[in-house]
Design a protein around this motif. Structure first.
Motif, PDB file in Angstrom:
ATOM      1  N   ASP A 112      -5.363  -3.206  -9.219  1.00 44.59           N
ATOM      2  CA  ASP A 112      -6.322  -2.091  -9.142  1.00 44.59           C
ATOM      3  C   ASP A 112      -5.730  -0.827  -9.773  1.00 44.59           C
ATOM      4  OD1 ASP A 112      -8.215  -3.563  -7.930  1.00 44.59           O
ATOM      5  OD2 ASP A 112      -8.015  -2.689  -5.917  1.00 44.59           O
ATOM      6  N   THR A 113      -6.613  -0.052 -10.388  1.00 41.69           N
ATOM      7  CA  THR A 113      -6.204   1.220 -11.003  1.00 41.69           C
ATOM      8  C   THR A 113      -6.743   2.388 -10.167  1.00 41.69           C
ATOM      9  OG1 THR A 113      -8.226   1.327 -12.330  1.00 41.69           O
ATOM     10  CG2 THR A 113      -6.318   0.169 -13.313  1.00 41.69           C
ATOM     11  N   SER A 114      -6.324   3.592 -10.531  1.00 44.02           N
ATOM     12  CA  SER A 114      -6.851   4.796  -9.866  1.00 44.02           C
ATOM     13  C   SER A 114      -6.779   5.983 -10.814  1.00 44.02           C
ATOM     14  CB  SER A 114      -6.032   5.129  -8.611  1.00 44.02           C
ATOM     15  OG  SER A 114      -6.429   6.413  -8.083  1.00 44.02           O
ATOM     16  N   HIS A 164      -6.686  -5.017  -4.769  1.00 43.33           N
ATOM     17  CA  HIS A 164      -6.139  -6.101  -5.596  1.00 43.33           C
ATOM     18  C   HIS A 164      -4.872  -5.561  -6.251  1.00 43.33           C
ATOM     19  CE1 HIS A 164      -5.629  -8.517  -9.271  1.00 43.33           C
ATOM     20  NE2 HIS A 164      -6.242  -9.479  -8.612  1.00 43.33           N
ATOM     21  N   LYS A 197       0.852  -1.195   0.000  1.00 44.60           N
ATOM     22  CA  LYS A 197       0.000   0.000   0.000  1.00 44.60           C
ATOM     23  C   LYS A 197       0.883   1.238   0.000  1.00 44.60           C
ATOM     24  CE  LYS A 197      -0.530  -0.075   5.066  1.00 44.60           C
ATOM     25  NZ  LYS A 197      -1.504  -0.103   6.189  1.00 44.60           N
ATOM     26  N   LEU A 212      -3.067   5.501  -1.001  1.00 47.63           N
ATOM     27  CA  LEU A 212      -3.921   4.459  -1.590  1.00 47.63           C
ATOM     28  C   LEU A 212      -3.659   3.101  -0.935  1.00 47.63           C
ATOM     29  CD1 LEU A 212      -3.709   5.295  -5.416  1.00 47.63           C
ATOM     30  CD2 LEU A 212      -5.726   5.518  -3.922  1.00 47.63           C
ATOM     31  N   PRO A 266      -4.500  -0.497  -2.296  1.00 43.99           N
ATOM     32  CA  PRO A 266      -5.115  -1.308  -3.357  1.00 43.99           C
ATOM     33  C   PRO A 266      -5.832  -2.532  -2.781  1.00 43.99           C
ATOM     34  CG  PRO A 266      -2.813  -0.803  -3.878  1.00 43.99           C
ATOM     35  CD  PRO A 266      -3.052  -0.380  -2.458  1.00 43.99           C
ATOM     36  N   LYS A 300     -12.524   4.003 -12.941  1.00 44.83           N
ATOM     37  CA  LYS A 300     -11.438   3.983 -11.945  1.00 44.83           C
ATOM     38  C   LYS A 300     -10.085   4.296 -12.582  1.00 44.83           C
ATOM     39  CE  LYS A 300     -13.771   0.930  -8.664  1.00 44.83           C
ATOM     40  NZ  LYS A 300     -13.715  -0.341  -7.897  1.00 44.83           N
ATOM     41  N   ARG A 326      -2.233   1.642 -13.109  1.00 46.93           N
ATOM     42  CA  ARG A 326      -2.242   0.717 -11.984  1.00 46.93           C
ATOM     43  C   ARG A 326      -1.603   1.331 -10.742  1.00 46.93           C
ATOM     44  NH1 ARG A 326      -2.991  -1.947 -17.149  1.00 46.93           N
ATOM     45  NH2 ARG A 326      -1.187  -0.620 -17.608  1.00 46.93           N
ATOM     46  N   GLN A 327      -2.268   1.136  -9.618  1.00 51.01           N
ATOM     47  CA  GLN A 327      -1.836   1.755  -8.366  1.00 51.01           C
ATOM     48  C   GLN A 327      -0.433   1.289  -7.950  1.00 51.01           C
ATOM     49  OE1 GLN A 327      -4.773   1.532  -5.181  1.00 51.01           O
ATOM     50  NE2 GLN A 327      -6.460   1.713  -6.651  1.00 51.01           N
ATOM     51  N   LEU A 328      -0.256  -0.013  -7.828  1.00 61.03           N
ATOM     52  CA  LEU A 328       0.994  -0.538  -7.252  1.00 61.03           C
ATOM     53  C   LEU A 328       2.211  -0.310  -8.141  1.00 61.03           C
ATOM     54  CD1 LEU A 328       0.285  -4.029  -5.634  1.00 61.03           C
ATOM     55  CD2 LEU A 328       0.910  -1.890  -4.483  1.00 61.03           C
TER      56      LEU A 328
END
Ligand code: P6P
Length: 282
Positions: free
Chosen positions: A260-262, A257, A109, A253, A255, A219, A223-225
């Motif tokens: 996950d996107t943002s 999964h 995270k 953020l 995530p 969303k 990708r977040q990560l």
């Protein structure tokens, strides 16, 4: 941590060589986000996996190109989440692409990101490294080694506007906001490659990169990560801001999964303030 940065330097030269010498054709496979895969996507992923296999401080790897966590060492401290070849579809039109690395300690995270790095494969191979201390450090490859050029800082305001996503799918408030920036003299600087587009704004001292939630991707796409959180550290450490469409820091953020996107906005403080006002967040 230093051994991770040195490994990324080795990876950079290997992927740059692959881009310049290997087949850039498509496979008949898709990645975890359902995107078509290039042979180079898979090859770059393999280069990274092999390179980190022997790094003692690495606990695990998570790749944008595949599902799941690859466990490396129980005694390792960090999980490296990476996008091996972001924007790879631009290779066949000879535009710049990049690799992005997020180095996490503990749960995956935003607040556990301890460092990030990206490589730009363009006319020159360049590297940016950010930790939680000090400004991002900019390196350029010359003669087979990376030479540190300078630290990078964003001005309070600038004139570059990298506006991502399909405009037909933008929400009305986003369309009005982007139009207002252009009406006030901002210049469009968008290649469709996240790494070179964000690199340009960092090196030129500021502006705004936006990939909003859209009608077709509520969303966002990034990708977040692997992409959003690593670049959020770069921009905050450079003196800018990095927020989502609610005005929340992307470094906060969590995530649900790994893929996950943002929605994401990266930029100088003035531009992010303008975004907050346009989105009714201030
Ligand atoms: P669009 C490349 O496919 C990528 O993942 C990022 O590198 C880039 O910022 C974005 O997608 C471009 O998306 O919808 O503007 O073409």
């Amino acid at each position: 941590m230093q051994s991770i940065f040195e490994t990324i330097k080795t990876i950079a030269f290997k992927i740059d060589n692959a881009i310049k010498t290997e087949d850039s054709g498509y496979l008949d496979t898709e990645n975890s986000s359902g995107e078509d895969q290039l042979k180079l996507d898979v090859q770059s992923d393999l280069i990274i996996e092999k390179a980190f296999a022997d790094v003692a401080s690495v606990k695990a790897l998570v790749s944008e190109e595949k599902e799941g966590v690859l466990h490396i060492s129980e005694t390792g401290k960090y999980t490296v989440c990476y996008d091996p070849l972001d924007g790879s579809s631009l290779i066949d039109v000879n535009l710049s692409v990049g690799s992005i690395f997020g180095i996490y300690e503990g749960e995956l995270k935003g607040e556990n990101l301890v460092a990030s790095a990206y490589v730009v494969y363009g006319p020159r191979v360049e590297l940016m490294i950010a930790t939680r201390e000090g400004k991002p450090r900019f390196y350029r490859a010359t003669g087979g080694i990376f030479k540190e050029i300078r630290e990078v800082a964003l001005n309070q305001k600038s004139k570059l506007n990298a506006s991502g996503g399909t405009q037909k799918e933008w929400q009305p408030q986003h369309k009005a906001f982007i139009s207002s920036l252009f009406a006030s003299g901002y210049q469009l600087r968008y290649s469709g490659g996240m790494v070179p587009d964000l690199h340009q704004i960092l090196l030129k001292g500021g502006g705004l990169f936006s990939y909003p939630g859209t009608a077709d991707k509520p969303k966002g796409k990034l990708r977040q990560l692997f992409e959003v959180i690593p670049f959020a550290l770069m921009y905050e450490q450079a003196g800018g801001e990095a927020v989502n469409d609610k005005g929340q820091r992307l470094l906060e953020l969590v995530p649900g999964h790994p893929h996950d996107t943002s929605p994401c906005f990266f930029g100088s403080k003035t531009e992010i303030s303008a975004l907050r006002e346009a989105y009714g967040l201030s």
